[in-house]
Design an enzyme around this catalytic site. Structure first.
Site, PDB file in Angstrom:
ATOM      1  N   ASN A 339       0.844  -1.202   0.000  1.00  0.00           N
ATOM      2  CA  ASN A 339       0.000   0.000   0.000  1.00  0.00           C
ATOM      3  C   ASN A 339       0.880   1.254   0.000  1.00  0.00           C
ATOM      4  O   ASN A 339       0.797   2.115   0.880  1.00  0.00           O
ATOM      5  CB  ASN A 339      -0.949  -0.006   1.201  1.00  0.00           C
ATOM      6  CG  ASN A 339      -2.215   0.793   0.947  1.00  0.00           C
ATOM      7  OD1 ASN A 339      -2.332   1.492  -0.060  1.00  0.00           O
ATOM      8  ND2 ASN A 339      -3.165   0.717   1.871  1.00  0.00           N
ATOM      9  N   HIS A 370      -8.491   3.500   8.469  1.00  0.00           N
ATOM     10  CA  HIS A 370      -9.063   2.239   8.020  1.00  0.00           C
ATOM     11  C   HIS A 370     -10.466   2.019   8.570  1.00  0.00           C
ATOM     12  O   HIS A 370     -11.303   1.397   7.914  1.00  0.00           O
ATOM     13  CB  HIS A 370      -8.164   1.065   8.427  1.00  0.00           C
ATOM     14  CG  HIS A 370      -7.007   0.848   7.498  1.00  0.00           C
ATOM     15  ND1 HIS A 370      -5.799   1.476   7.661  1.00  0.00           N
ATOM     16  CD2 HIS A 370      -6.881   0.071   6.379  1.00  0.00           C
ATOM     17  CE1 HIS A 370      -4.970   1.093   6.697  1.00  0.00           C
ATOM     18  NE2 HIS A 370      -5.598   0.254   5.908  1.00  0.00           N
TER      19      HIS A 370
END
Length: 443
Positions: A339, A370
């Protein structure tokens, strides 16, 4: 099969909804890929003005959002317009603070609502995914605008100075940057100056000038094509899709906390299976991120320069380096190649600006971004400890193993095993989400 042989009606409904969303996601991304090729060929900078390119990218992005998420897409547009107001009305010294609080606050409220709607459901393409990407872009632009207008050049790092934005964008530029069809569904986040340079046709030449293309052996400015890079990345997405349909479905993370498995399986076998199920969870990320990268490249966006062999590189927006992930010999190397664009965002808006405890604050922000599932906080708080421990051991021990090739090989093998197990140990709660299975797993 035994664990999920008789799911309750609510779970069955959620699984059907997830399947529909996955189909919408793949359909949108494949259509975006075709649109990206058309965009590069027929709406290239030599064929259309910047305003036309901005408008097309924005309108198609809005259409994809509505198609994929229906009424939920209103959350994307509300957040975008709220922060456009902040960007134009807030004072420059505070623009990055206000934008950050509003964007992260709205994202967190949406994360909270998901718990009540889906109750620990993993929705591959629910509306919070694009909202997370838009949050990254909003805060990135706000920080870079603050750097460009509100700070002196000598106060900035070299990277901050290069990416600083000197003027507030117009509404069309702002909407295009946040909602363009190439990144609305799966990202990645990119820098505003790079995106504007791409729309205006300066992107490739700008990157070539950064690497001094004349020293690479070219007598005139080349015009690299992304077709080869796109084909290569599409091959990776195909392999990832096959692995997802085989491995991921057959090795569920839930099995590692099954009572019979825990009671009858030796400890080392449990560790081995933990590695297998963690590997099996990766292909869906490889698929989504590589396909998103290919979409941007197909439109002509993502060129990053020329490597030492004179090969054109199209990895400016790449979100992962699979080889470096699978061969990582340190926790730092692993997270730097996983990521990638989110890690860059965390560095630019948090790590580089935190007055103290940058590592801890960066992991906490990552968890908050998140969502609010407990498993995220188990993962990222554990990640703080793992990072600090790995850094200390590497600094104090590594130099003892550099005196000979056999010692270095042995060190690399041991650190690869330890790194992979540390990652498995750290990310398992990220997949299980809830407190009870996480505690059971750690016990």
């Amino acid at each position: 099969e035994r664990l999920f042989s008789s799911p309750p009606p609510r779970i069955t409904t959620i699984f059907c909804f997830v399947s529909l969303l996955q189909i919408n996601f793949v359909a949108c991304q494949l259509f975006a890929l075709l649109a990206a090729f058309w965009f590069r060929i027929y709406l290239g900078p030599s064929h259309a003005s910047s305003a036309v390119r901005h408008a097309f990218a924005t309108l198609f992005g809005i259409y994809f959002a509505v198609f994929c998420f229906g009424w939920y897409s209103i959350h994307l547009f509300v957040l975008v317009m709220m922060n456009y107001g902040i960007m134009n009305m807030a004072s420059i010294p505070n623009i990055h603070r206000y934008s950050f609080v509003v964007a992260m606050g709205y994202l967190t409220l949406c994360h909270i609502s998901r718990i009540y709607i889906f109750h620990y459901g993993i929705l591959t393409t629910d509306f919070s995914g694009p909202l997370m990407i838009i949050t990254q872009k909003i805060t990135t632009l706000a920080c870079q605008l603050h750097d460009g207008i509100g700070r002196q050049a000598e106060e900035l790092t070299a990277e901050q100075n290069r990416l600083a934005v000197k003027t507030r964008p117009s509404l069309l530029e702002y909407l295009s940057y946040l909602l363009n069809f190439m990144s609305i569904i799966a990202g990645p986040c990119s820098n505003y100056k790079d995106y504007i340079a791409f729309i205006e046709g300066r992107h490739v030449h700008m990157k070539l000038l950064e690497v001094n293309w004349k020293q690479k052996g070219y007598d005139r400015l080349p015009d690299p094509s992304p077709t080869g890079a796109v084909m290569y990345k599409l091959c990776i997405t195909l392999v990832s899709l096959i692995l997802f349909l085989t491995l991921t479905k057959n090795f569920p993370m839930a099995y590692i906390i099954d009572n019979e498995f825990l009671d009858k399986t030796p400890f080392l076998s449990r560790l081995g299976y933990l590695y297998v199920v963690t590997q099996a969870a990766k292909p869906k990320y490889y698929f989504a991120w590589t396909l998103a990268d290919a979409v941007n490249n197909a439109a002509g966006y993502g060129f990053s320069g020329v490597d030492e062999r004179g090969t054109f590189r199209w990895d400016l927006l790449s979100n992962l380096n699979i080889w470096n992930i699978e061969t990582a010999t340190s926790f730092k190397m692993y997270i730097e190649n996983w990521n990638i664009q989110t890690a860059a965002w965390l560095k630019r808006v948090c790590y580089d600006r935190a007055p103290r405890y940058p590592t801890a604050l960066t992991f906490i922000l990552s968890a908050l971004w998140h969502g609010i599932y407990p498993g995220y906080y188990f993962t990222f708080l554990t990640g703080i400890l793992i990072t600090l421990a790995a850094r200390a051991i590497r600094n104090n021990c590594r130099h003892y193993f550099l005196s000979s090739v056999p010692l270095k090989v042995a060190y690399d093998v041991v650190t690869w095993v330890v790194t992979q197990l540390a990652v498995c140990y750290t990310v398992a709660p990220f997949v299980m989400l809830a407190v009870e299975p996480t505690v059971k797993f750690y016990k």
